[in-house]
Every structure is written in C-alpha cells, then in structure tokens.
Write a protein that holds these residues in place. Structure first.
Motif, mmCIF file in Angstrom:
data_model
loop_
_atom_site.group_PDB
_atom_site.id
_atom_site.type_symbol
_atom_site.label_atom_id
_atom_site.label_comp_id
_atom_site.label_asym_id
_atom_site.label_seq_id
_atom_site.Cartn_x
_atom_site.Cartn_y
_atom_site.Cartn_z
ATOM 1 N N HIS A 77 -10.655 15.245 -9.177
ATOM 2 C CA HIS A 77 -10.447 14.660 -10.508
ATOM 3 C C HIS A 77 -9.500 15.534 -11.322
ATOM 4 C CE1 HIS A 77 -11.596 12.556 -14.335
ATOM 5 N NE2 HIS A 77 -11.213 13.731 -14.816
ATOM 6 N N LEU A 78 -9.802 16.818 -11.391
ATOM 7 C CA LEU A 78 -8.978 17.731 -12.192
ATOM 8 C C LEU A 78 -7.569 17.817 -11.642
ATOM 9 C CD1 LEU A 78 -8.870 19.717 -14.538
ATOM 10 C CD2 LEU A 78 -9.612 21.522 -12.962
ATOM 11 N N GLU A 79 -7.443 17.895 -10.333
ATOM 12 C CA GLU A 79 -6.126 18.013 -9.712
ATOM 13 C C GLU A 79 -5.267 16.791 -10.002
ATOM 14 O OE1 GLU A 79 -4.294 19.797 -5.639
ATOM 15 O OE2 GLU A 79 -6.218 18.766 -5.499
ATOM 16 N N CYS A 80 -5.851 15.610 -9.853
ATOM 17 C CA CYS A 80 -5.102 14.376 -10.103
ATOM 18 C C CYS A 80 -4.829 14.168 -11.584
ATOM 19 C CB CYS A 80 -5.861 13.172 -9.550
ATOM 20 S SG CYS A 80 -5.888 13.081 -7.755
ATOM 21 N N ASN A 81 -5.811 14.498 -12.413
ATOM 22 C CA ASN A 81 -5.688 14.271 -13.850
ATOM 23 C C ASN A 81 -4.618 15.158 -14.466
ATOM 24 O OD1 ASN A 81 -6.356 14.878 -16.785
ATOM 25 N ND2 ASN A 81 -7.736 13.161 -16.419
ATOM 26 N N LYS A 82 -4.614 16.429 -14.118
ATOM 27 C CA LYS A 82 -3.717 17.380 -14.766
ATOM 28 C C LYS A 82 -2.283 17.293 -14.252
ATOM 29 C CE LYS A 82 -4.883 21.449 -15.958
ATOM 30 N NZ LYS A 82 -5.277 22.870 -15.979
ATOM 31 N N THR A 83 -2.117 16.866 -13.010
ATOM 32 C CA THR A 83 -0.769 16.906 -12.434
ATOM 33 C C THR A 83 -0.300 15.555 -11.906
ATOM 34 O OG1 THR A 83 -1.199 19.188 -11.757
ATOM 35 C CG2 THR A 83 0.736 18.111 -10.827
ATOM 36 N N LEU A 84 -0.914 15.061 -10.848
ATOM 37 C CA LEU A 84 -0.386 13.895 -10.138
ATOM 38 C C LEU A 84 -0.224 12.673 -11.026
ATOM 39 C CD1 LEU A 84 0.532 12.776 -7.391
ATOM 40 C CD2 LEU A 84 -1.827 12.040 -7.025
ATOM 41 N N PHE A 85 -1.314 12.200 -11.627
ATOM 42 C CA PHE A 85 -1.232 10.989 -12.435
ATOM 43 C C PHE A 85 -0.445 11.211 -13.725
ATOM 44 C CE2 PHE A 85 -5.221 9.598 -10.091
ATOM 45 C CZ PHE A 85 -4.531 8.707 -9.299
ATOM 46 N N LEU A 130 0.854 -1.192 0.000
ATOM 47 C CA LEU A 130 0.000 0.000 0.000
ATOM 48 C C LEU A 130 0.888 1.239 0.000
ATOM 49 C CD1 LEU A 130 -2.762 1.500 0.395
ATOM 50 C CD2 LEU A 130 -2.371 1.254 2.862
ATOM 51 N N LEU A 131 0.623 2.135 -0.948
ATOM 52 C CA LEU A 131 1.312 3.428 -0.986
ATOM 53 C C LEU A 131 0.259 4.518 -0.914
ATOM 54 C CD1 LEU A 131 3.868 5.169 -1.404
ATOM 55 C CD2 LEU A 131 3.455 4.988 -3.879
ATOM 56 N N VAL A 132 0.440 5.446 0.016
ATOM 57 C CA VAL A 132 -0.497 6.559 0.173
ATOM 58 C C VAL A 132 0.213 7.856 -0.200
ATOM 59 C CG1 VAL A 132 -1.980 7.840 1.760
ATOM 60 C CG2 VAL A 132 -1.736 5.355 2.011
ATOM 61 N N LEU A 133 -0.355 8.576 -1.158
ATOM 62 C CA LEU A 133 0.169 9.871 -1.579
ATOM 63 C C LEU A 133 -0.918 10.918 -1.468
ATOM 64 C CD1 LEU A 133 2.187 8.973 -4.828
ATOM 65 C CD2 LEU A 133 3.098 9.332 -2.529
ATOM 66 N N GLY A 134 -0.517 12.161 -1.303
ATOM 67 C CA GLY A 134 -1.473 13.256 -1.293
ATOM 68 C C GLY A 134 -1.857 13.642 -2.705
ATOM 69 N N ALA A 135 -3.041 14.238 -2.840
ATOM 70 C CA ALA A 135 -3.507 14.649 -4.167
ATOM 71 C C ALA A 135 -2.697 15.822 -4.706
ATOM 72 C CB ALA A 135 -4.989 15.023 -4.102
ATOM 73 N N VAL A 136 -2.077 16.581 -3.813
ATOM 74 C CA VAL A 136 -1.243 17.713 -4.227
ATOM 75 C C VAL A 136 0.142 17.209 -4.617
ATOM 76 C CG1 VAL A 136 -0.217 19.906 -3.527
ATOM 77 C CG2 VAL A 136 -2.502 19.281 -2.708
ATOM 78 N N TRP A 137 0.547 17.487 -5.837
ATOM 79 C CA TRP A 137 1.792 16.979 -6.383
ATOM 80 C C TRP A 137 3.007 17.499 -5.615
ATOM 81 C CZ3 TRP A 137 4.429 13.641 -8.951
ATOM 82 C CH2 TRP A 137 5.694 13.976 -9.470
ATOM 83 N N ARG A 138 3.957 16.577 -5.336
ATOM 84 C CA ARG A 138 5.241 16.931 -4.747
ATOM 85 C C ARG A 138 6.345 16.354 -5.632
ATOM 86 N NH1 ARG A 138 5.479 14.192 0.832
ATOM 87 N NH2 ARG A 138 5.063 12.446 -0.577
ATOM 88 N N SER A 139 7.441 17.056 -5.760
ATOM 89 C CA SER A 139 8.493 16.648 -6.682
ATOM 90 C C SER A 139 9.074 15.278 -6.324
ATOM 91 C CB SER A 139 9.619 17.689 -6.696
ATOM 92 O OG SER A 139 10.155 17.868 -5.396
ATOM 93 N N GLU A 140 9.064 14.923 -5.039
ATOM 94 C CA GLU A 140 9.635 13.636 -4.632
ATOM 95 C C GLU A 140 8.711 12.451 -4.899
ATOM 96 O OE1 GLU A 140 8.278 15.636 -0.678
ATOM 97 O OE2 GLU A 140 9.017 16.235 -2.652
#
Length: 206
Positions: free
Chosen positions: A188-196, A147-157
């Motif tokens: 959805h928008l936050e994850c789609n445009k940046t994180l994923f 299990l890996l848990v990440l925040g929806a806000v993108w971080r460089s690491e």
C-alpha cells in the motif's frame, strides 16, 4: 501542411513521440474493490488528484480488516447486491475460469473486471500471490479485455507505457487489480507514495 512545418525535418521517432504526447488521455474513472493494499492505494491517490473513483465492493463495505464505510463513501464504492451477482453468475461460469461463487471478494473482482474498459494489475517483486489477484488476471483474459501488468516498484518508463496503453485501448474506466496488504506487506505504502502518484499525476497533467 505538415511538410512545410518545422516537424517535417524531425527524425521519425521524435515525430511519433510528439504525436503520442499530444493525444488526449481517455481516462474518466478509476475503479477497484476497496481491499487493503493495491486497491486502497489506487483509490486514495486517484481521489486526492481529483479523478472520479468507484467500483463494486463486498456487502457491508468491508476489507480484510473490517468495515471501511467512510472510505467507501468517499470513493463512491457500491456494495454488490446478491441480486446483481445472481444476474451475472451464469455468464462468469460460462467463461470456464475457476472461482468460488460464494466468495464475496471473488464476486466483486469479477464484476469490476466486467464493467471496466481495461485492468491495470500491480504485482510485487519476488512474492508469490495467493489472493484474488490471480483471478483478476484470469477473468480479464477470458473477457478478452485490455490488461497491463506493472511491478509495484516504480520504473521511469512506466509513465510512457501506462499512457500509451490507455490511449491505444481507449481506457475510460480503469480497473485496478493487485494483492491485499496481508499478501504483500508494505505494498500500500509503496504504491501510494510512488507508483500511483506518478501514473495518475501524468494523466491529470496531460
């Protein structure tokens, strides 16, 4: 041979970084339940980048807003039949986790966790999650799967953390877990445009 190579004079942490980056990424497929929010963001990005997608979704190919037939077909989602659930219900009850066995959303959450190599859970900042995301975390822990848990806000690491986790746990089928849009508006928008975009692009380019 290594001692005679240029890498022999590198500091150990640079050698380790080079070794990790050279390791192959085992990821073969991204699966999710087709719900609004995190699920659909992950499936859309993975599909657009050429990664194989799939997963169990509720009967009728629906999300919280209604039918998603065309998207479900594009993402190769499968409607979870009652017969398949009946074969597995006893097993999930033996895990001693709390769930509603008649809940079509809970059923597909449990099955996707079971049939994947590991689960990536996305959690929004400063939002209390009351939907099936918590069940997704509980079942993965009960199954003793990665299990890996990440925040929806993108971080460089996040890229390094994600790729290392995939490699160390040999994650071939990646299950996605996270809140629906109504539970975390804008996710959805936050994850789609940046994180994923960042995470999955790093795998495709590896």
């Amino acid at each position: 041979q290594f001692l005679d190579s240029p890498m022999a004079s590198w500091p150990w942490h640079f050698c380790l970084a080079a070794f990790v980056s050279a390791m192959s990424i085992p990821l073969e497929r991204v699966v999710a339940g087709g719900q609004t929010g995190v699920d659909q963001a992950a499936l859309a990005v993975a599909h657009d980048l050429g990664l194989a997608t799939g997963g169990w979704c509720p009967p009728g190919y629906v999300d919280e807003n209604g039918p998603i037939g065309p998207m479900a077909e594009a993402w190769h989602l499968k409607a979870l039949p009652t017969t398949v659930w009946d074969e597995h219900q006893g097993f999930f009850e033996s895990l001693k986790i709390s769930f509603n066995s008649t809940d079509i959303w809970a059923r597909r959450t449990l099955m996707n966790a079971l049939e994947s190599s590991g689960t990536l859970t996305i959690l929004p900042k400063a939002t209390i999650i009351v939907d099936g995301t918590n069940l997704g975390i509980q079942v993965v822990k009960a199954l003793k799967k990665p299990l890996l848990v990440l925040g929806a806000v993108w971080r460089s690491e996040d890229i390094k953390v994600f790729k290392t986790w995939l490699q160390e746990n040999d994650i071939r089928v990646l299950n996605i877990n996270g809140p629906r849009e109504s539970s975390a508006p804008g996710i959805h928008l936050e994850c789609n445009k940046t994180l994923f975009q960042k995470l999955f692009s790093s795998v495709v380019e590896a």
